[in-house]
Design a protein around this motif. Sequence first.
Motif, short mmCIF file in Angstrom:
data_model
loop_
_atom_site.label_atom_id
_atom_site.label_comp_id
_atom_site.label_asym_id
_atom_site.label_seq_id
_atom_site.Cartn_x
_atom_site.Cartn_y
_atom_site.Cartn_z
N UNK A 169 -106.58 -22.34 -70.20
CA UNK A 169 -105.65 -21.31 -69.74
C UNK A 169 -106.40 -20.07 -69.24
N UNK A 170 -107.41 -19.68 -69.98
CA UNK A 170 -108.18 -18.49 -69.62
C UNK A 170 -108.93 -18.73 -68.31
N UNK A 171 -109.51 -19.91 -68.17
CA UNK A 171 -110.25 -20.21 -66.93
C UNK A 171 -109.30 -20.23 -65.74
N UNK A 206 -97.78 -16.72 -66.77
CA UNK A 206 -96.49 -17.36 -67.11
C UNK A 206 -96.60 -18.88 -67.07
N UNK A 207 -97.31 -19.37 -66.03
CA UNK A 207 -97.51 -20.83 -65.92
C UNK A 207 -98.32 -21.35 -67.11
N UNK A 208 -99.31 -20.56 -67.53
CA UNK A 208 -100.13 -20.96 -68.69
C UNK A 208 -99.24 -21.08 -69.93
N UNK A 214 -96.09 -21.68 -70.01
CA UNK A 214 -95.22 -22.85 -69.84
C UNK A 214 -95.95 -24.12 -70.23
N UNK A 215 -97.22 -24.22 -69.82
CA UNK A 215 -98.02 -25.41 -70.16
C UNK A 215 -98.24 -25.47 -71.68
N UNK A 216 -98.53 -24.30 -72.27
CA UNK A 216 -98.73 -24.26 -73.73
C UNK A 216 -97.48 -24.74 -74.47
N UNK A 217 -96.30 -24.33 -73.98
CA UNK A 217 -95.04 -24.78 -74.58
C UNK A 217 -94.91 -26.30 -74.50
N UNK A 218 -95.25 -26.85 -73.29
CA UNK A 218 -95.16 -28.32 -73.08
C UNK A 218 -96.12 -29.04 -74.02
N UNK A 219 -97.32 -28.39 -74.22
CA UNK A 219 -98.34 -29.02 -75.08
C UNK A 219 -97.83 -29.21 -76.50
N UNK A 220 -96.92 -28.33 -76.92
CA UNK A 220 -96.37 -28.44 -78.28
C UNK A 220 -95.51 -29.70 -78.40
N UNK A 221 -94.96 -30.15 -77.23
CA UNK A 221 -94.04 -31.30 -77.26
C UNK A 221 -94.73 -32.61 -76.91
N UNK A 222 -95.81 -32.55 -76.15
CA UNK A 222 -96.45 -33.80 -75.71
C UNK A 222 -97.93 -33.81 -76.09
N UNK A 223 -98.41 -35.00 -76.40
CA UNK A 223 -99.82 -35.14 -76.76
C UNK A 223 -100.64 -35.32 -75.48
N UNK A 224 -100.73 -34.28 -74.70
CA UNK A 224 -101.48 -34.34 -73.45
C UNK A 224 -102.38 -33.14 -73.33
N UNK A 225 -103.44 -33.29 -72.57
CA UNK A 225 -104.36 -32.16 -72.36
C UNK A 225 -103.75 -31.15 -71.40
N UNK A 226 -104.27 -29.92 -71.47
CA UNK A 226 -103.79 -28.82 -70.63
C UNK A 226 -103.84 -29.21 -69.15
N UNK A 227 -105.00 -29.75 -68.75
CA UNK A 227 -105.20 -30.11 -67.34
C UNK A 227 -104.21 -31.16 -66.87
#
Lengths: 308, 132
Positions: free
Chosen positions: A36-38, A48-50, A52-65
């Motif tokens: 996210x920082x990079x 904001x997009x970061x 959103x991705x962090x929120x999704x990460x809480x629900x799915x076992x997927x990497x940020x990228x």
Amino acid sequence: MFSQYFGHYLLNNGLLTAQQLKHALDLQKTTHVKFGVIAVDEGFLTSKQVEEIHEKQKQQDKRFGEIAVDLGFLTNEQVDHMLSSQKSNHLYLAQAVVDLNYLSIEEFTNALNEYKKIHSLSDEKFEAIKSGDIDAIVESLIHTNHPEEEAYTEYVSLFVKNIVRFIDDEVYIEASEAKNVEAEWLVSQEITGAKPFWTAIAADEKVFLEIASVFAEEELTEADELAQASVSEFLNLHNGIFLVNMSNKGTELEMKPQKVDHASAVSVHKENSLCMSIHTSKGKFQLLFSHSPENVMVSDKHKENQTV
Amino acid sequence: MMQKQLNVLICDDSVLIRKKLKNILEVCKCHSIEEAEDGIAAIQKAKEMKPDLIFMDIVMPGKDGIEALEEIMNENPALKVVMASSAGTQSHLKQALDLGAYDFIQKPITLEAVTAIIEKIIKEEKGVSANV
């Protein structure tokens, strides 16, 4: 090394307290920079997009990228680029500051952009500074109208490299007003030849002993002959290397023996001189440099005034 | 055959450099190590102790290392004088070698640089004695 500079910028602008900066600098050594920082630093994503991705990460076992690509926020090429940026020096501080909740990613990015603007840094120079290029850092700090500005820059840049090489790798430097400096300990050396100059290290006793101890490779607790010889030899070594560099460019210079003064006040010619504050983990001291040695006055508080 | 141990004179105005170099020379098992603080003292000590090797700083108050080298070489052209300076400029190097210096080392002085010089001298001396 960029972290020291940018960290002090955050401190001086009230964005971090001294205690927070210390925590962040300590933590960055063990910090793992997250995507996210990079992404925000690179301008690939908004904060904001970061989130959103962090929120999704809480629900799915997927990497940020992976999530960012799924959402169409990033391309695979951008993810590859970010993987190679993960070890970028300045990002460790960013991640540490964000992890400690001192600043949001957005606040950090804004401060970084402001820093870049204030120092009138081109993208190319900023990249050089981010990667710890000492020459670029010194060049961005020294602004004089003196015809020998290049020599000032080279001298200070080499000095910082020698501090890193022999004394301490946590260095932060800033230019300060050069005119009158009071020093508990002053180690000076005059250089003669085609482009003469005078140079000195001014420090209080605590820092003087710290520098002396590191360079002598033994703990020195008194500012005795050995401690004085140690700081003198460091300055002599640095000036010697500078003379070799100048000699390789066709300018032959000679050094005079170093001089040590205790409890002295130095007065230098403002137009022809430079004073740099050198902050290290051992403490702060001053580097003085003057192109007009004849105008340098060192007043010994215990003795009569004398000219160096 | 027992390896020859060298008598060495250190000439440097810095007490730190003299101390560090002495420690290195002790590691190299030099026989006798004496010190001089400037060029004048070095010329005097060189006459008295007749060293096999002198490490000579260049920038010193009073008589500097180049002047001292010149006098020492006039007195004893076979003596091995190694100039040790932080300012290893081309002009210093040329000046020192023209005056008969044996070698020139750039400060900071390292164990490796000193060891290499001592081994070179011992090897040369062995060669000389084998040919006698």
